[in-house]
Design an enzyme around this catalytic site. Structure first.
Site, mmCIF file in Angstrom:
data_model
loop_
_atom_site.group_PDB
_atom_site.id
_atom_site.type_symbol
_atom_site.label_atom_id
_atom_site.label_comp_id
_atom_site.label_asym_id
_atom_site.label_seq_id
_atom_site.Cartn_x
_atom_site.Cartn_y
_atom_site.Cartn_z
ATOM 1 C CG HIS A 1 6.017 3.055 1.708
ATOM 2 N ND1 HIS A 1 4.653 3.194 1.648
ATOM 3 C CD2 HIS A 1 6.270 2.363 2.849
ATOM 4 C CE1 HIS A 1 4.104 2.600 2.683
ATOM 5 N NE2 HIS A 1 5.057 2.093 3.436
ATOM 6 C CG HIS B 1 2.444 6.227 1.670
ATOM 7 N ND1 HIS B 1 3.608 6.764 2.174
ATOM 8 C CD2 HIS B 1 1.979 5.390 2.630
ATOM 9 C CE1 HIS B 1 3.810 6.301 3.377
ATOM 10 N NE2 HIS B 1 2.850 5.447 3.688
ATOM 11 C CB SER C 1 0.189 6.463 7.767
ATOM 12 O OG SER C 1 -0.351 5.217 8.163
ATOM 13 C CB SER C 2 -0.495 2.087 4.393
ATOM 14 O OG SER C 2 0.817 2.060 3.877
ATOM 15 N NE ARG C 3 -3.029 0.141 10.561
ATOM 16 C CZ ARG C 3 -1.925 -0.517 10.934
ATOM 17 N NH1 ARG C 3 -0.793 0.130 11.096
ATOM 18 N NH2 ARG C 3 -1.957 -1.816 11.138
ATOM 19 C CD GLN D 1 4.018 -5.617 11.531
ATOM 20 O OE1 GLN D 1 5.027 -6.174 11.096
ATOM 21 N NE2 GLN D 1 3.876 -4.300 11.439
ATOM 22 C CB ALA E 1 -0.951 0.004 1.180
ATOM 23 C CD GLU F 1 13.931 10.692 12.125
ATOM 24 O OE1 GLU F 1 13.248 11.733 12.054
ATOM 25 O OE2 GLU F 1 15.144 10.673 12.399
HETATM 26 O O1 PAF Z 1 6.632 -0.309 9.240
HETATM 27 C C1 PAF Z 1 6.181 -1.293 8.614
HETATM 28 O O2 PAF Z 1 5.626 -1.164 7.528
HETATM 29 C C2 PAF Z 1 6.295 -2.677 9.224
HETATM 30 O O3 PAF Z 1 6.172 -2.634 10.612
HETATM 31 C C3 PAF Z 1 7.564 -3.422 8.798
HETATM 32 C C4 PAF Z 1 8.819 -2.710 9.292
HETATM 33 C C5 PAF Z 1 7.612 -3.546 7.284
HETATM 34 C C6 PAF Z 1 7.574 -4.834 9.385
HETATM 35 O O4 PAF Z 1 6.469 -5.572 8.960
#
Ligand code: PAF
Length: 284
Positions: free
Chosen positions: A39, A36, A187-189, A63, A34, A150
C-alpha cells in the site's frame, strides 16, 4: 507532517476544496486498511504524480459474502495512520459504514464483461461491492488520479471500465505488484498464514513465473495450465480455483499467447486463506 483523518464528508470536502483552490493535484489510494509495504508503494506513486494524497481506509462490507472474513478482516487504524505518516500521505479518509452506505441506500454499480469469470466464479458478489464503493470513493474525493495495485488485476480492469463507462474524471494508475523477498505478493490477508502455509504460499509466484515462460512461446495453453494446477497442489495448496491465460486488456480467455499482451492469473487456497496472483506473459 502528521496525517489528518477525516471521518465525515464535510471535513473531507473542505480539505479537498482547499487544495483545489490552491491549484494542487490530488491522488487517491483506496484501501481496506491493515496497510503494508505494498500500500505504501501506492501512496508514494500517488505522491510522485500528485501534490496531495488521500488514502481511504474502509473495510467494505458489500464485497464480502456472508461466509467470508469480514468480521476477522485485520483492522489496525493507529498502525495504519503511523505508516501513512511515514509514507507522506496528507489525509486518511475513514468513513463509518453509515457514511459510505446511507440508510435506505438502493444504488449499486454493476460492471459486466471484465467483471465476469475468474474471481467472480467463486465470489459472485465481489465486483458489485468493489465497483459500488469505488464509484462512491471517486465521487467523495474527486481526485485527479487513483492508484491501484496490479496484484488485484481483474479489479484494476473493472475499475478502469467503471471510470470509462461512467465518465468519472479520475485517471486510474496501475502499480506493479509489490512482493516479499521470496516472491509472495504482499497482501493484508498474508497475516492469516501460519509459518508452514507462509512457506508454501511463496510457490504460487514461482509456479506462475515458470508457467508464463512456458506459455510465452505461443504453445497451446491447456497443458501448461493443467501442469501448473498440479504443481500448486504438489507444493501444498489445498485447492486451486483457477489458473488461466487471459487477454491482458479485456480478460478474454486465450488458447495460447499469440503475441497480444496476455496475463496469467491464479487463485488458490491454503487452509482458510485464499491467495491470488498474476504475471505478464511475454512482453505484456
Ligand atoms: O483492493 C482493495 O483493497 C479493495 O477491493 C478496494 C479497492 C479498497 C475497495 O474496497
Amino acid at each position: 507532517m502528521p496525517v489528518e483523518a477525516a471521518r465525515d464528508l464535510a471535513s473531507l470536502r473542505a480539505r479537498v476544496a482547499g487544495w483545489r483552490r490552491a491549484g494542487l493535484r490530488i491522488g487517491l489510494v483506496p484501501t481496506m486498511g491493515a496497510l503494508h509495504e505494498g500500500h505504501l508503494a501506492l501512496v508514494r506513486r500517488a505522491l510522485d504524480l500528485a501534490d496531495r494524497c488521500v488514502v481511504s481506509i474502509f473495510v467494505n462490507p458489500t464485497q464480502f459474502a456472508p461466509t467470508e472474513d469480514l468480521d476477522r478482516y485485520p483492522r489496525d487504524e493507529s498502525g495504519d495512520l503511523a505508516l501513512l505518516e511515514r509514507a507522506g500521505a496528507q489525509l486518511a479518509w475513514i468513513p463509518a459504514t453509515e457514511v459510505m452506505y446511507p440508510p435506505g441506500g438502493s444504488t449499486w454499480v454493476t460492471v459486466e464483461g471484465v467483471a465476469e469469470g475468474l474471481e467472480a466464479e467463486t465470489r459472485p458478489h465481489f465486483f458489485r461491492g468493489v465497483a459500488t464503493v469505488c464509484a462512491k470513493l471517486f465521487g467523495q474525493v474527486g481526485a485527479d488520479l487513483a492508484v491501484f495495485g496490479e496484484k488485484d488485476y481483474q479489479q484494476l480492469l473493472v475499475v478502469r471500465r467503471l471510470v470509462l463507462d461512467l465518465a468519472i474524471p479520475t485517471e486510474i494508475v496501475a502499480y506493479p505488484t509489490v512482493r516479499e523477498p521470496d516472491g509472495l505478493a504482499m497482501s493484508s490477508r498474508n497475516r492469516y498464514l501460519d509459518p508452514a502455509e507462509r512457506q508454501t504460499a511463496a510457490s504460487l509466484y514461482g509456479v506462475l513465473r515458470a508457467t508464463a515462460s512456458e506459455l510465452a512461446d505461443g504453445c497451446p495453453a491447456e497443458p501448461p495450465l493443467a501442469a501448473a494446477r498440479q504443481r500448486l497442489l504438489a507444493a501444498g495448496f489445498d485447492d486451486v480455483d483457477y489458473v488461466a491465460l487471459r487477454d491482458a486488456h479485456d480478460l478474454r480467455p486465450l488458447e495460447h499467447a499469440n503475441g497480444r499482451p496476455a496475463r496469467l492469473l491464479a487463485a488458490a487456497r491454503l487452509g482458510a486463506t485464499r491467495l491470488i496472483d498474476n504475471v505478464a506473459v511475454g512482453a505484456a
